[in-house]
Design an enzyme around this catalytic site. Sequence first.
Site, PDB file in Angstrom:
ATOM      1  N   LYS A  36       0.853  -1.201   0.000  1.00 13.66           N
ATOM      2  CA  LYS A  36       0.000   0.000   0.000  1.00 13.66           C
ATOM      3  C   LYS A  36       0.887   1.249   0.000  1.00 13.66           C
ATOM      4  O   LYS A  36       2.108   1.151   0.211  1.00 13.66           O
ATOM      5  CB  LYS A  36      -0.913  -0.009   1.228  1.00 13.66           C
ATOM      6  CG  LYS A  36      -0.181  -0.020   2.559  1.00 13.66           C
ATOM      7  CD  LYS A  36      -1.156  -0.061   3.697  1.00 13.66           C
ATOM      8  CE  LYS A  36      -0.404  -0.115   5.025  1.00 13.66           C
ATOM      9  NZ  LYS A  36      -1.242   0.257   6.158  1.00 13.66           N
ATOM     10  N   TYR A 269      15.724  31.174   3.796  1.00 14.73           N
ATOM     11  CA  TYR A 269      14.640  32.022   4.309  1.00 14.73           C
ATOM     12  C   TYR A 269      14.808  32.288   5.805  1.00 14.73           C
ATOM     13  O   TYR A 269      15.067  31.364   6.583  1.00 14.73           O
ATOM     14  CB  TYR A 269      13.292  31.321   4.125  1.00 14.73           C
ATOM     15  CG  TYR A 269      12.838  31.185   2.702  1.00 14.73           C
ATOM     16  CD1 TYR A 269      12.540  32.308   1.922  1.00 14.73           C
ATOM     17  CD2 TYR A 269      12.676  29.929   2.132  1.00 14.73           C
ATOM     18  CE1 TYR A 269      12.099  32.171   0.611  1.00 14.73           C
ATOM     19  CE2 TYR A 269      12.236  29.783   0.826  1.00 14.73           C
ATOM     20  CZ  TYR A 269      11.955  30.907   0.067  1.00 14.73           C
ATOM     21  OH  TYR A 269      11.514  30.775  -1.220  1.00 14.73           O
TER      22      TYR A 269
HETATM   23  C1  LIG Z   1      -3.554  -4.057   8.370  1.00 16.73           C
HETATM   24  C2  LIG Z   1      -2.074  -3.873   8.283  1.00 16.73           C
HETATM   25  N1  LIG Z   1      -1.290  -4.960   8.268  1.00 16.73           N
HETATM   26  C3  LIG Z   1       0.046  -4.869   8.172  1.00 16.73           C
HETATM   27  C4  LIG Z   1       0.679  -3.638   8.113  1.00 16.73           C
HETATM   28  C5  LIG Z   1       2.188  -3.585   8.007  1.00 16.73           C
HETATM   29  O1  LIG Z   1       2.742  -2.915   9.113  1.00 16.73           O
HETATM   30  P1  LIG Z   1       4.310  -2.729   9.240  1.00 16.73           P
HETATM   31  O2  LIG Z   1       4.729  -1.764   8.202  1.00 16.73           O
HETATM   32  O3  LIG Z   1       4.483  -2.165  10.611  1.00 16.73           O
HETATM   33  O4  LIG Z   1       4.919  -4.067   9.066  1.00 16.73           O
HETATM   34  C6  LIG Z   1      -0.102  -2.469   8.144  1.00 16.73           C
HETATM   35  C7  LIG Z   1       0.551  -1.165   8.083  1.00 16.73           C
HETATM   36  O5  LIG Z   1       0.117  -0.134   8.462  1.00 16.73           O
HETATM   37  C8  LIG Z   1      -1.515  -2.592   8.221  1.00 16.73           C
HETATM   38  O6  LIG Z   1      -2.305  -1.513   8.253  1.00 16.73           O
END
Ligand SMILES: Cc1ncc(COP(=O)(O)O)c(C=O)c1O
Length: 396
Positions: A36, A269
């Site tokens: 994601k 700045y």
């Molecule tokens: C439902 C879910 N599973 C797994 C993960 C993976 O987490 P991490 O990056 O801490 O391994 C996330 C990340 O936000 C998540 O929302």
Amino acid sequence: MYRRTFAEINLDHLAHNIRVLQTSFPDAPFLCPMVKANAYGHGDVQLARFLETLGIKHLGVCLIEEGLLLRHFGVKAEILVFRGFDREGAEKIIQYRMTPVVTTWEQIDHLEEVAKSPVNIHLKFDTGMNRLGFRPEEAQKLYERLWQNKKIRVKALVTHLYNGEDAISDQGNSADQLRRLHQASEIFKPFEIFSHALNSAGILNLLKLRKEHKAEHPLLLQNWGLRPGLMIYGYNPVPGVNCDLKPVMSLKSVVNTFRHLKAGETVSYGGTWKAKQDSVIAVVPIGYADGYHRILSNQSHALFNGVRVPLVGNICMDYLMLDVTEAVRGKDLVQYKDQEVVLFGQDSFGNFLSPEELAGKAKSITWEMLTSVGERVPRVYTGADASFVIENVGGE
Ligand SMILES: Cc1ncc(COP(=O)(O)O)c(C=O)c1O
């Protein structure tokens, strides 16, 4: 690339991190790298295609849009959509053969309404995060509604640790989390399917428990499926747990110009940094619009020709400035023409500057440093299989 600012993505390191997981958990019922948020900033289409070549069969996204993008570019793996959906979203999920992670009764209604043939789902329970998912008390009713349902097939049960970094401890929030995980294991039993719960912190803590031969622990109650995010990108969120991970992204740029300042002159700045001596300043073409957080003004360092140098003055939208006075002392600046600068990651001398360090200074977290790297920063893929990624991103 007219501006040589880029994020170098080392595919060999990604493959290494995946291998660490595959060899540590050969019997895991489910290994679903989270891609994601543009694969935590690394380029989701490219990484998804590459992960498939490593034998990865499941990929996790948040948005339906993210899943659609992967499908559009030919990703065949099972795509889990974690965010939920409305009726229209349910149609898209089914049309593009994605697997919804169902978190509400309404979503079950949507799927029953639009599914023409049985649709596979994962069912999510809330074990303390209080964000998404059914309450454990709803398990029995869900079982009755979904058992032998003609439209919906529950393939797996899901939960998410809200305190994964501390998952081993039996104090405070961790004790509560472990109690809830224990309870979840119990209510999951009648479903007789696998469940997944572990993010990177959970996975790393599980490795620790195994090394310490601790048999009685909720993390060991069952063979939890794995959903690693941060760790596949090379970072370990659990201090004190050893795991051989290699950082995948290095954020790099090339010096734009050098400025010679007299003692007493200021930089950028607001003139927040004043030269104590005659100084040489390197102007680097990356700024907060590229995801380098402005809060790091006068706080952080970068690697310049193998040397850590301080960032001085306020970070601009498109530039930041480094005090390279000591690094170039006694040298002709001509030799630093096109000098590479590493904002985080590895330089060509083998030095490493961690985004974890920057995150600490920015009152942020490593996840945010990686996902912040902006859209206008090109991702450059390196490693043995880079040509596969570059050449094989074809559309469906
Ligand atoms: C439902 C879910 N599973 C797994 C993960 C993976 O987490 P991490 O990056 O801490 O391994 C996330 C990340 O936000 C998540 O929302």
